[in-house]
Write an enzyme that holds these catalytic residues in place. Structure first.
Site, PDB file in Angstrom:
ATOM      1  N   LYS A 322       0.845  -1.223  -0.099  1.00  0.00           N
ATOM      2  CA  LYS A 322       0.073  -0.101   0.076  1.00  0.00           C
ATOM      3  C   LYS A 322       0.922   1.385   0.078  1.00  0.00           C
ATOM      4  O   LYS A 322       0.371   2.029  -0.782  1.00  0.00           O
ATOM      5  CB  LYS A 322      -0.942  -0.148   1.336  1.00  0.00           C
ATOM      6  CG  LYS A 322      -1.795   1.097   1.198  1.00  0.00           C
ATOM      7  CD  LYS A 322      -3.136   0.724   2.159  1.00  0.00           C
ATOM      8  CE  LYS A 322      -2.926   0.734   3.443  1.00  0.00           C
ATOM      9  NZ  LYS A 322      -2.676   1.850   4.112  1.00  0.00           N
ATOM     10  N   ARG A 327       2.790   5.793  -3.460  1.00  0.00           N
ATOM     11  CA  ARG A 327       3.842   6.631  -3.612  1.00  0.00           C
ATOM     12  C   ARG A 327       4.334   6.638  -5.105  1.00  0.00           C
ATOM     13  O   ARG A 327       4.786   7.439  -5.752  1.00  0.00           O
ATOM     14  CB  ARG A 327       5.183   6.292  -2.923  1.00  0.00           C
ATOM     15  CG  ARG A 327       5.150   6.751  -1.621  1.00  0.00           C
ATOM     16  CD  ARG A 327       6.128   6.019  -0.613  1.00  0.00           C
ATOM     17  NE  ARG A 327       6.054   6.511   0.731  1.00  0.00           N
ATOM     18  CZ  ARG A 327       5.165   6.152   1.757  1.00  0.00           C
ATOM     19  NH1 ARG A 327       4.305   5.497   1.794  1.00  0.00           N
ATOM     20  NH2 ARG A 327       5.824   6.860   2.924  1.00  0.00           N
ATOM     21  N   ASP A 616       1.979  -1.295  11.569  1.00  0.00           N
ATOM     22  CA  ASP A 616       0.751  -1.824  11.181  1.00  0.00           C
ATOM     23  C   ASP A 616       0.586  -3.459  11.627  1.00  0.00           C
ATOM     24  O   ASP A 616      -0.720  -3.848  11.340  1.00  0.00           O
ATOM     25  CB  ASP A 616       0.795  -1.718   9.801  1.00  0.00           C
ATOM     26  CG  ASP A 616       0.765  -0.246   9.246  1.00  0.00           C
ATOM     27  OD1 ASP A 616       0.360   0.784  10.144  1.00  0.00           O
ATOM     28  OD2 ASP A 616       1.110   0.124   8.167  1.00  0.00           O
ATOM     29  N   LYS A 643      -4.330   5.550  14.858  1.00  0.00           N
ATOM     30  CA  LYS A 643      -4.477   4.831  13.575  1.00  0.00           C
ATOM     31  C   LYS A 643      -5.987   4.932  13.026  1.00  0.00           C
ATOM     32  O   LYS A 643      -6.751   5.590  13.660  1.00  0.00           O
ATOM     33  CB  LYS A 643      -3.959   3.627  13.627  1.00  0.00           C
ATOM     34  CG  LYS A 643      -2.471   3.444  13.742  1.00  0.00           C
ATOM     35  CD  LYS A 643      -1.742   4.120  12.498  1.00  0.00           C
ATOM     36  CE  LYS A 643      -0.128   4.093  12.801  1.00  0.00           C
ATOM     37  NZ  LYS A 643       0.485   4.662  11.826  1.00  0.00           N
ATOM     38  N   ARG A 688      -7.230  -3.647   9.672  1.00  0.00           N
ATOM     39  CA  ARG A 688      -6.162  -4.426  10.425  1.00  0.00           C
ATOM     40  C   ARG A 688      -6.783  -5.198  11.709  1.00  0.00           C
ATOM     41  O   ARG A 688      -6.400  -6.123  11.950  1.00  0.00           O
ATOM     42  CB  ARG A 688      -4.971  -3.755  10.763  1.00  0.00           C
ATOM     43  CG  ARG A 688      -4.435  -3.049   9.302  1.00  0.00           C
ATOM     44  CD  ARG A 688      -3.020  -3.055   9.443  1.00  0.00           C
ATOM     45  NE  ARG A 688      -2.510  -1.924   8.559  1.00  0.00           N
ATOM     46  CZ  ARG A 688      -2.365  -2.621   7.167  1.00  0.00           C
ATOM     47  NH1 ARG A 688      -2.541  -3.694   6.680  1.00  0.00           N
ATOM     48  NH2 ARG A 688      -1.857  -1.714   6.217  1.00  0.00           N
TER      49      ARG A 688
END
Ligand code: S3P
Length: 737
Positions: A322, A327, A616, A643, A688
């Protein structure tokens, strides 16, 4: 079903008679009454058994119904309301179906002095180019929207009764203000009808008209179907909604002008930019219609039911990284030349970034099976988007965009979903302001952000108060637009994809100890990018295999950048059996296949320097801890609280449901491994958390129900297929909320 003492529909056209047909079909028990000036229509409605009684005079039937639907043309409606008003009883409610609301309300106020409390202005967004009672269709409103536009005077009880009426016909009811309704409808309905009428008229007036119609195929047919609609009704709509239609037409004309210029000058990139943006938007609209996209799902609860037990076997490749996908689009868009990306993550977060660049005029082909082609516009080639950029759930997108938009010559607004709107943005706004940027946030430094682009940013020397790759990346991107040197010092190592990718695009970033350093005024040169599988997504499978007896799993082509492998280091320290096979370098990033087999895990003190490298992956590491012998301790991880959800709290709550012993701290948690049960946990809309508890089911004593999982689509769209393929048993349930 509405508990009305009789429902009267005045006007037996398509809309009115379809409503009667729907009520009849769905089992309304009261009397259905119909009225139309045309006695043949009344006779047909009686013959079709749409109504129990009919008449040509509304007054004759008014007293027999508690709810009256005025399904007459908008222009005649005020007169009818004025005519009926003196006879309306306090228990009666009326609603209408007109497609414009402002002019109608004004005309009623002119007649009656104010809007009556018993009248609920309404508009079912449904129709057909067919008209008349014989076209009645009981399904016309099924899953269609009905917009109600109550005004200050409208009685709330009246609104509730009208809502009930439409819901009984299968419609979804929403409320808008009168003005908002008219502006939206001018764009979504009145303008397209006007264009269809005009196109057919223009073509039909030409001499070769027969030939045109003979050869006109799908495109013409699809585009002009609505030109067969009722001319009188549409004249009335344009008379009633004049100003909003003209505003919509102005916008349309300027869009056509741009496309015309591109065609005239043979500017392929400009054409591609407009066409691909439109094509993407149209596909997106389709997914919205099919309720597949995350934005639509936000309104629904996707629940996972993870059966306890299961095995973990096989060989899989999880979706693309991700961080790198975001980017790749950003740098590709700002580069000179064409960037080809393979392995792009087609998740909602990175798609939001992609769409945002389309809205700033960048031509992007794809994504198609992970392949995206970006026609870069150079560092100064972005165009001001027409509206706010919606970044969904993505904190990465919002923080990185803040940096690169601070150096543009236009103003942009960044918005997102409910979760993103709660996340702290001061961490980027403050240092950007030190660089001379002009940024406004909402209260408490939260989104939306307004970024007034500015030439003349200055490089700064910045000590980050928290270890955040997003903040670092934001400042490096702004640094490209700044005069002089930008230095960012990090308190602990964070992921370095921005630095690596910038270097890959020919824009050097230096590293001196704990500092990343960039000089302003360079340029980016396009090149190919291969995005490896995301170690953050792989982490769920690493833990799944580590905790499940007899597991043997290979994860292919996973990025093992040293700034991301905290999860591997921590699992190894806990005693996991992980092998990195065929280690190689792809496009400046290390990659490997990871084989993982079951082993007995033991609790550890997670080293603090590993926390940012596994930030993460910590939720799923909590599940590893719940299956380890002894206590696992985590500290200095308060970043988890900001988060997509407060991940420390969300995980602790879920562990409580499962019966896992733990103690929660402000900046961490202690977890004692052991047997645990199942139950219903809430992911709080955090992808998550949802995926971590899915993995937990492998060793749970009972099934685990996980609420609010739509968000898994932000980072891992085919998570369920993959977990089921390797031997878990997880099913998805959709619950309308
Ligand atoms: C990311 C950085 C991390 C991480 C996020 C992605 C990135 O956030 O949690 O999912 O792509 O730079 P922070 O840098 O805020 O810790």
């Amino acid at each position: 079903m509405p508990d009305e003492q009789g429902i009267l529909v005045i006007g037996l056209g398509l809309i009115g008679s379809s409503l009667l047909a729907a009520l009849r079909k769905n089992g309304y028990q009261g009397r259905l009454l119909g009225c139309d000036r045309d006695k043949d229509s009344v006779a047909t409605a009686l013959e079709m058994q749409l109504i129990d009684e009919g008449h040509t005079e509304p007054q004759a039937m008014l007293s027999s119904a508690s709810l009256v639907v005025l399904a007459v043309p908008v222009m005649t409606l005020p007169e009818l309301v004025g005519h009926l008003a003196p006879s309306v009883r306090p228990d009666q409610v009326m609603t209408d179906v007109g497609s414009t609301k402002g002019a109608m309300c004004e005309a009623i106020i002119r007649r009656l002095g104010e809007m009556p409390s018993w009248l609920v202005p309404g508009h079912p967004i449904a129709g057909s180019e067919r008209s008349g009672v014989s076209a009645a269709n009981a399904e016309l409103y099924c899953r269609h929207r009905v917009i109600l536009t109550p005004v200050d005077q409208t009685a709330p009880t009246a609104v509730t009764r009208v809502e009930k009426l439409w819901r009984a016909c299968g419609a979804e009811v929403e409320t808008l203000s009168v003005e908002h309704h008219d502006a939206v409808l001018a764009r979504t309905s009145h303008l397209p009808h006007l264009l269809a009428f005009s196109l057919v008229d223009g073509l039909a007036r030409r001499d070769e008209r027969l030939e045109i119609f003979r050869y006109a195929a799908g495109g013409f047919r699809d585009f002009t179907r609505i030109a067969g609609s009722d001319p009188v009704m549409w004249r009335d709509i344009y008379l009633a909604n004049r100003d909003a239609v003209l505003a919509a037409l102005n916008e349309f004309e300027s869009g056509v002008k741009q496309l015309r210029q591109a065609v005239e000058s043979g500017d392929g990139d400009a054409m591609l930019s407009i066409l691909s943006r439109a094509s993407h938007a149209r596909h997106y609209f389709d997914t919205l219609l099919n309720q597949k996209s995350y934005q639509a799902m936000e309104q629904r609860n996707i629940r996972y039911r993870a059966a306890h037990g299961g095995k973990v076997q096989g060989r899989i490749r999880v979706p693309g990284d991700k961080s790198m996908s975001h980017r790749a689009i950003m740098l590709g868009a700002l580069a000179e030349g064409v960037t080809e990306v393979e392995g792009f993550l087609e998740g909602e977060d990175s798609l939001a970034t992609l769409q945002a660049f389309r809205e700033m005029g960048v031509a992007i082909e794809g994504p198609h099976q992970g392949r995206v082609v970006i026609h870069g516009v150079g560092l100064h080639g972005l165009k001001q988007p027409a509206g706010a950029l919606y970044l969904g759930n993505s904190g990465t997108a919002m923080r990185l965009f803040s940096g690169l938009l601070a150096g543009q010559s236009f103003t942009t607004t960044l918005t997102g979903d409910a979760s993103l709107t709660r996340r702290p943005m001061d961490r980027v706004a403050q240092p950007l302001r030190l660089m001379g940027a002009s940024i406004e946030t909402a209260e408490g430094g939260r989104p939306p952000l307004s970024i007034h682009g500015k030439q003349g940013l200055r490089g700064i020397d910045y000590d980050m108060p928290m270890a955040s790759a997003q903040v670092k990346s934001c400042l490096l991107l702004a640094g490209m637009y700044a005069e002089g040197t930008t230095r960012v010092r990090e308190p602990a190592t964070t992921r370095d994809h921005t630095e690596r990718m910038l270097t890959g695009f020919g824009y050097p970033v230096r590293r001196e100890g704990d500092q990343a350093i960039i000089e302003g005024g360079g340029r980016l040169t396009a090149g190919p990018i291969d995005v490896p599988a995301d170690i953050s997504s792989a982490a769920f499978f690493l833990v799944a295999a580590a905790i499940t007896p007899e597991a043997d799993l290979v994860l292919e082509h996973v990025g093992i950048n040293p700034t991301r492998i905290g999860v591997i280091n921590i699992l190894r320290q806990m005693g996991a059996n992980l092998e990195l096979l065929d280690q190689r370098e792809v496009g400046g990033e290390p990659v490997a296949d990871i084989r993982v087999r079951h082993s007995r895990l033991k609790g550890i003190d997670i080293p603090v320097d590993q926390v940012p490298l596994a930030i993460d992956e910590l939720p799923v590491l909590f599940i590893a801890a719940a299956n380890a012998e002894g206590v696992t301790r985590l500290r200095e991880a308060s970043e988890l609280r900001v988060k997509e959800s407060d991940r420390l709290q969300a995980m602790a709550d879920g562990l409580t449901v499962l019966g896992v012993e733990h103690t929660l701290y402000e900046d961490g948690i202690d977890i004692t491994g052991g047997h645990y049960g199942g139950g219903r946990v809430d992911s709080l809309g955090d992808h998550r958390i949802a995926m971590a508890f899915t993995v937990a089911a492998l060793r749970a004593g009972e099934d685990i129900l996980i609420e609010d999982c739509a968000n898994v689509a932000t980072s891992f769209p085919d998570f369920l297929q993959l977990v089921n393929r390797i031997g878990l048993r997880v099913e998805e349930q959709t619950v309308d909320s």
